[in-house]
Write a protein that holds these residues in place. Structure first.
Motif: not given
Length: 155
Positions: A28-54
């Motif tokens: 039930l913990r919400p996913v909190e997005i801290i930052a998003i980094h775009h690398r080369s064309s089409g590649f992105s990284d999303v930094l989160v503090t929590s994520f669903p477990p399964t």
């Protein structure tokens, strides 16, 4: 004999209740997005503090939130061919220096504090040939055109 069984059953029952409560809290913990980094064309990284477990809850979270993420954060960012690769990383203890061997560093930030520990929790990729593929702890799943999600068997 009955008293002895009660002394054993009560601690087991309490332990099970605690485990179930912890599992419910994790889911039930919400996913909190801290930052998003775009690398080369089409590649992105999303930094989160929590994520669903399964695995199933990770995929369901994406399907439920993909439009909001696109509108709010402009992710995923497909390349010219429509392909994208989106990776969700646990932010953990925050940004760190590159003093350790296997950290992920972001070029869109000034060093020295521009790296994170590599703790990937979920990734999604899209291509014309294979469609949308989810990579989770238990393997890979494909989103079919009819909306059904199937597990990709190991080759």
């Amino acid at each position: 004999m009955r008293v002895k069984n009660n002394k054993t059953i009560l601690p087991l029952f309490l332990a099970c209740c605690m485990l179930l409560s912890y599992g419910l809290w994790l889911s039930l913990r919400p996913v909190e997005i801290i930052a998003i980094h775009h690398r080369s064309s089409g590649f992105s990284d999303v930094l989160v503090t929590s994520f669903p477990p399964t695995d199933k809850s990770k995929i369901n979270w994406w399907l439920k939130n993909k439009d909001r993420l696109n509108n709010q954060y402009d992710i995923p960012k497909p390349d010219n061919n429509g392909h994208f690769y989106l990776t969700f990383w646990l932010f953990g203890e925050g940004y760190k220096e590159l003093d350790k061997y296997d950290r992920l560093c972001f070029d869109d930030m000034k060093p020295p504090v521009n790296c994170i520990e590599k703790n990937r929790v979920f990734s999604i990729r899209s291509s014309k040939n294979r469609g949308i593929i989810f990579t989770v702890d238990d393997g890979e799943y494909r989103l079919r055109t009819d909306g059904k999600i199937i597990k990709i068997k190991d080759e």
